[in-house]
Design a protein around this motif. Structure first.
Motif, PDB file in Angstrom:
ATOM      1  N   MET A 135       0.824  -1.202   0.000  1.00 32.67           N
ATOM      2  CA  MET A 135       0.000   0.000   0.000  1.00 32.67           C
ATOM      3  C   MET A 135       0.863   1.259   0.000  1.00 32.67           C
ATOM      4  N   ILE A 136       1.915   1.262   0.799  1.00 36.48           N
ATOM      5  CA  ILE A 136       2.819   2.407   0.832  1.00 36.48           C
ATOM      6  C   ILE A 136       3.510   2.583  -0.522  1.00 36.48           C
ATOM      7  N   LEU A 137       4.028   1.479  -1.070  1.00 37.83           N
ATOM      8  CA  LEU A 137       4.711   1.543  -2.356  1.00 37.83           C
ATOM      9  C   LEU A 137       3.764   1.994  -3.459  1.00 37.83           C
ATOM     10  N   THR A 138       2.530   1.524  -3.414  1.00 34.14           N
ATOM     11  CA  THR A 138       1.552   1.903  -4.428  1.00 34.14           C
ATOM     12  C   THR A 138       1.260   3.391  -4.384  1.00 34.14           C
ATOM     13  N   LYS A 139       1.124   3.939  -3.185  1.00 37.04           N
ATOM     14  CA  LYS A 139       0.893   5.381  -3.054  1.00 37.04           C
ATOM     15  C   LYS A 139       2.052   6.183  -3.642  1.00 37.04           C
ATOM     16  N   ARG A 140       3.260   5.753  -3.332  1.00 34.67           N
ATOM     17  CA  ARG A 140       4.437   6.464  -3.833  1.00 34.67           C
ATOM     18  C   ARG A 140       4.559   6.333  -5.347  1.00 34.67           C
ATOM     19  N   LEU A 141       4.294   5.129  -5.855  1.00 40.80           N
ATOM     20  CA  LEU A 141       4.437   4.913  -7.294  1.00 40.80           C
ATOM     21  C   LEU A 141       3.337   5.638  -8.070  1.00 40.80           C
TER      22      LEU A 141
ATOM     23  N   ALA B 266       2.076   8.517  -7.239  1.00 39.90           N
ATOM     24  CA  ALA B 266       2.558   9.898  -7.311  1.00 39.90           C
ATOM     25  C   ALA B 266       3.687  10.028  -8.329  1.00 39.90           C
ATOM     26  N   MET B 267       4.559   9.033  -8.385  1.00 40.14           N
ATOM     27  CA  MET B 267       5.678   9.058  -9.328  1.00 40.14           C
ATOM     28  C   MET B 267       5.181   9.043 -10.764  1.00 40.14           C
ATOM     29  N   PHE B 268       4.247   8.144 -11.067  1.00 39.44           N
ATOM     30  CA  PHE B 268       3.713   8.074 -12.431  1.00 39.44           C
ATOM     31  C   PHE B 268       2.989   9.359 -12.804  1.00 39.44           C
ATOM     32  N   ALA B 269       2.252   9.937 -11.863  1.00 40.11           N
ATOM     33  CA  ALA B 269       1.560  11.194 -12.131  1.00 40.11           C
ATOM     34  C   ALA B 269       2.561  12.304 -12.432  1.00 40.11           C
ATOM     35  N   ALA B 270       3.649  12.348 -11.658  1.00 40.64           N
ATOM     36  CA  ALA B 270       4.680  13.366 -11.879  1.00 40.64           C
ATOM     37  C   ALA B 270       5.356  13.175 -13.236  1.00 40.64           C
ATOM     38  N   MET B 271       5.580  11.933 -13.636  1.00 45.46           N
ATOM     39  CA  MET B 271       6.228  11.665 -14.924  1.00 45.46           C
ATOM     40  C   MET B 271       5.303  12.018 -16.090  1.00 45.46           C
ATOM     41  N   ALA B 272       4.007  11.802 -15.914  1.00 41.64           N
ATOM     42  CA  ALA B 272       3.047  12.184 -16.954  1.00 41.64           C
ATOM     43  C   ALA B 272       3.051  13.698 -17.143  1.00 41.64           C
ATOM     44  N   ILE B 273       3.043  14.415 -16.027  1.00 39.03           N
ATOM     45  CA  ILE B 273       3.066  15.881 -16.085  1.00 39.03           C
ATOM     46  C   ILE B 273       4.378  16.361 -16.698  1.00 39.03           C
TER      47      ILE B 273
ATOM     48  N   VAL C  57      15.720   6.072 -16.243  1.00 34.78           N
ATOM     49  CA  VAL C  57      16.653   6.232 -15.122  1.00 34.78           C
ATOM     50  C   VAL C  57      15.915   6.745 -13.891  1.00 34.78           C
ATOM     51  N   ALA C  58      14.984   7.674 -14.094  1.00 31.54           N
ATOM     52  CA  ALA C  58      14.204   8.206 -12.972  1.00 31.54           C
ATOM     53  C   ALA C  58      13.390   7.108 -12.299  1.00 31.54           C
ATOM     54  N   LEU C  59      12.796   6.226 -13.107  1.00 35.47           N
ATOM     55  CA  LEU C  59      12.000   5.138 -12.545  1.00 35.47           C
ATOM     56  C   LEU C  59      12.887   4.137 -11.813  1.00 35.47           C
ATOM     57  N   PHE C  60      14.060   3.866 -12.394  1.00 35.53           N
ATOM     58  CA  PHE C  60      15.012   2.963 -11.748  1.00 35.53           C
ATOM     59  C   PHE C  60      15.465   3.547 -10.417  1.00 35.53           C
ATOM     60  N   ALA C  61      15.778   4.845 -10.406  1.00 32.15           N
ATOM     61  CA  ALA C  61      16.213   5.513  -9.181  1.00 32.15           C
ATOM     62  C   ALA C  61      15.110   5.486  -8.122  1.00 32.15           C
ATOM     63  N   PHE C  62      13.865   5.631  -8.571  1.00 31.34           N
ATOM     64  CA  PHE C  62      12.734   5.581  -7.631  1.00 31.34           C
ATOM     65  C   PHE C  62      12.727   4.257  -6.877  1.00 31.34           C
ATOM     66  N   PHE C  63      12.872   3.146  -7.595  1.00 31.96           N
ATOM     67  CA  PHE C  63      12.836   1.844  -6.936  1.00 31.96           C
ATOM     68  C   PHE C  63      14.064   1.632  -6.053  1.00 31.96           C
ATOM     69  N   MET C  64      15.207   2.179  -6.464  1.00 34.80           N
ATOM     70  CA  MET C  64      16.397   2.067  -5.623  1.00 34.80           C
ATOM     71  C   MET C  64      16.204   2.798  -4.295  1.00 34.80           C
ATOM     72  N   LEU C  65      15.476   3.909  -4.345  1.00 35.07           N
ATOM     73  CA  LEU C  65      15.237   4.691  -3.138  1.00 35.07           C
ATOM     74  C   LEU C  65      14.230   4.026  -2.192  1.00 35.07           C
ATOM     75  N   GLN C  66      13.586   2.966  -2.655  1.00 31.51           N
ATOM     76  CA  GLN C  66      12.618   2.259  -1.819  1.00 31.51           C
ATOM     77  C   GLN C  66      13.252   1.096  -1.054  1.00 31.51           C
ATOM     78  N   SER C  67      14.572   1.033  -1.032  1.00 28.79           N
ATOM     79  CA  SER C  67      15.254  -0.103  -0.397  1.00 28.79           C
ATOM     80  C   SER C  67      14.873  -0.255   1.075  1.00 28.79           C
ATOM     81  N   LYS C  68      14.720   0.871   1.777  1.00 32.89           N
ATOM     82  CA  LYS C  68      14.337   0.798   3.186  1.00 32.89           C
ATOM     83  C   LYS C  68      12.940   0.200   3.343  1.00 32.89           C
ATOM     84  N   LEU C  69      12.032   0.594   2.444  1.00 31.54           N
ATOM     85  CA  LEU C  69      10.672   0.036   2.465  1.00 31.54           C
ATOM     86  C   LEU C  69      10.705  -1.463   2.206  1.00 31.54           C
TER      87      LEU C  69
END
Length: 201
Positions: free
Chosen positions: A139-145, A147-154, A178-190
């Protein structure tokens, strides 16, 4: 249901990323050229787009043949490329192909958002085998992703509307992945905090 067949990571990446890289290199080669086909003039971008459609479909077909599996994302990508690529060629207008990226990211954001409104994670349905997370984690990852997809569309809308085709092609080919790859790398703690113990009941 047939069991997916394993293939090497290198071959899989070549089939998935190869068409995009070929599109980029072909565009760089013919971007200044104008082609007359059937009495109608087409820019290099339009011609490369028309060539990209069968190339992508062939790549997906080969991947399907080798693995016995085709993902929902590949089906969606193929549909979007055929639809918007076809409009680009028919109307001889590169705008349609540039808008494709916006629609793809917006579709993912809206789909995941609908799931969140229903109190569920559609991401878990697609990726639970690859990323075994708890329900809260998904659920947390879905919320973040979402927002990420919405930001990339904009971002795509802003880029193709305000910048040159050269800039858009480069960002589409390299910056967005690269932005999408970096997003998933930043989720390592999650991933660590909400990982499912595969050995537990």
């Amino acid at each position: 249901m047939s069991t997916p067949k394993p293939i090497s990571t290198g071959l899989k990446m070549a089939l998935e990323l190869g068409p995009v890289l070929i599109f980029f290199l072909a565009y760089l080669r013919v971007r200044e050229d104008v082609f007359t086909i059937g009495g109608r003039e087409y820019t290099g971008f339009i011609v490369v787009t028309a060539s990209f459609i069968p190339l992508l479909l062939a790549s997906i077909a080969v991947l399907w043949k080798l693995t016995g599996k085709i993902s929902r994302m590949q089906v969606l990508t193929a549909f979007m490329v055929i639809f918007f690529g076809g409009l680009t060629v028919i109307f001889n207008d590169e705008t349609f192909f540039k808008m494709k990226t916006t629609f793809v990211y917006a579709f993912f954001a809206i789909t995941l958002g609908i799931g969140l409104l229903r109190g569920t994670s559609f991401l878990a349905y697609v990726m639970e085998d690859m990323m075994p997370l708890t329900d809260d984690g998904f659920m947390i990852l879905t919320k973040r992703l979402t927002a990420m997809f919405a930001a990339m569309a904009i971002a795509n809308e802003l880029i193709w509307r305000t910048m040159s085709t050269d800039t858009w092609v480069k960002l589409e080919t390299f910056a967005f992945p690269v932005a999408l790859f970096a997003f998933f790398m930043l989720q390592s703690k999650l991933f660590t905090e909400h990982a499912v113990d595969e050995h537990s009941d």
